[in-house]
Write a protein that holds these residues in place. Structure first.
Motif: not given
Ligand SMILES: [Fe+2]
Length: 353
Positions: A278-285
């Motif tokens: 997720l982080l590598e693809n620009g997404a934050v939880i």
């Protein structure tokens, strides 16, 4: 409580030894805390399915852990799972709110009498079948998930995509009257036809298409949505096919995704890989609510992969399979490759397909 046989002592060192033994035998990332949680759950219940639910340990790990405990004289496996020793493992507390089952949200508060209308439709839903690795959550779980998206402003005026929808999330979202458009992709024509019928009868901006997520996402759906929902198959390629496609379908910065993730079929090592993805693809939880989705027991349980491993062959009497709900938000457009996903979507930690 009986005490362990002569020479059997259970301390942290023993938990580490059991984990090491299982890790060596299976190659799976089993940790001492998995063993501790297994023992803690066994203090609370002798029911195999309740141990799965309470321990939060993958079923694939539990079976060899039970075997190792039995060899050490700590566990008797007959009709149920009986602990034979005092063990230094905390019993899992059960303090969930009874009104919302711990979710913190209830569907009854959704606009448009969505809950009532959804419950009526859900009664006539297609049954879960093994062909598509199906299994659906309770209507309360679906409605609460939609309520969470509503609370974040991820529904009103938004273009919503649902990738795989045996839970009927697309229908529940559309029934609120909030989204501009809801598109559902599912490999099962029964679900697509069911949703089309509901959309027509209710006059909803809901469309459903038969689509296999292993195939590339058609161009019209790439970077075309504001919000997605998916319950992925949890192998690395499954996450790529379901969540990767979801991220790709989002327009860009500020768009959100809702993803289910289990402990039953995903170790914390896999959770870590997923969070990295997720982080590598620009997404934050932005939210992670464990135990949010409760699954209805499905008809094909005796045919699922794990059945042959089980030391006690009894069908579950209560819901036992749960998953967390994760909300993510994009900090930038995700430019993932839109190629066909080749290979098995499941992995070694899978147990229910
Ligand atoms: Fe509550």
């Amino acid at each position: 409580m009986e005490t362990a046989g002569k020479g059997v002592s259970v301390n942290k060192e023993a938990l580490v030894q059991v984990a090491e033994e299982v890790r060596q035998a299976t190659g799976l990332p089993v940790g001492w805390r998995d063993v501790e949680r297994t023992l803690g759950a066994l203090r609370a219940t002798r029911d195999l399915w309740e141990v799965v639910r309470l321990s939060r340990v993958p079923l694939r790990f539990l079976v060899p852990i039970w075997e190792s405990l039995a060899r050490r004289g700590l566990l008797r496996v007959e009709e149920g799972l009986d602990l034979l020793a005092e063990v230094p493992a905390p019993r899992p507390g059960e303090a969930a709110c009874s009104a919302c089952e711990g979710r913190g949200l209830v569907g009854e508060r959704l606009p448009g009498r969505a809950a009532e209308r959804f419950l009526a439709w859900a009664k006539g839903r297609p049954e879960a079948i093994q062909d598509f690795d199906q299994g659906y959550v309770t209507p309360e779980s679906t409605l609460a998930r939609v309520a969470l998206a509503w609370s974040w402003g991820d529904l009103e005026g938004k273009e919503v995509l649902v990738l795989g929808d045996d839970d009927l999330t697309g229908l529940a979202a559309a029934l609120t009257g909030l989204p501009k458009r809801v598109v559902v992709l599912d490999a099962d024509p029964r679900i697509v036809r069911f949703l089309e019928r509901a959309a027509k009868a209710e006059g909803l901006p809901l469309e459903a298409h038969v689509h296999d997520l292993r195939e590339p996402l058609p161009e019209a759906w790439v970077h075309a949505f504001h919000t997605f929902f998916t319950d992925p198959v949890e192998g690395p390629l499954g996450l790529q096919a379901f969540v990767g496609r979801g991220l790709l379908a989002l327009e860009g910065e500020g768009c959100a995704g809702y993803v289910g993730l289990t402990h039953v079929e995903a170790s914390l090592a896999k959770w870590a890989d997923f969070q990295r993805f997720l982080l590598e693809n620009g997404a934050v939880i932005t939210e992670l609510r464990d135990g949010f989705h409760v699954y209805e027991n499905w008809g094909y349980i005796e045919q699922m992969r794990a059945w042959s491993w089980l030391p006690v062959k009894r069908r579950p009497e209560k819901p036992w399979y749960t998953s967390a709900l994760i909300r993510l938000e994009l900090l930038r457009r995700a430019d993932l490759e839109n190629a066909r996903v080749e290979g098995d979507l499941q992995d070694e930690e899978a147990s229910t397909y």
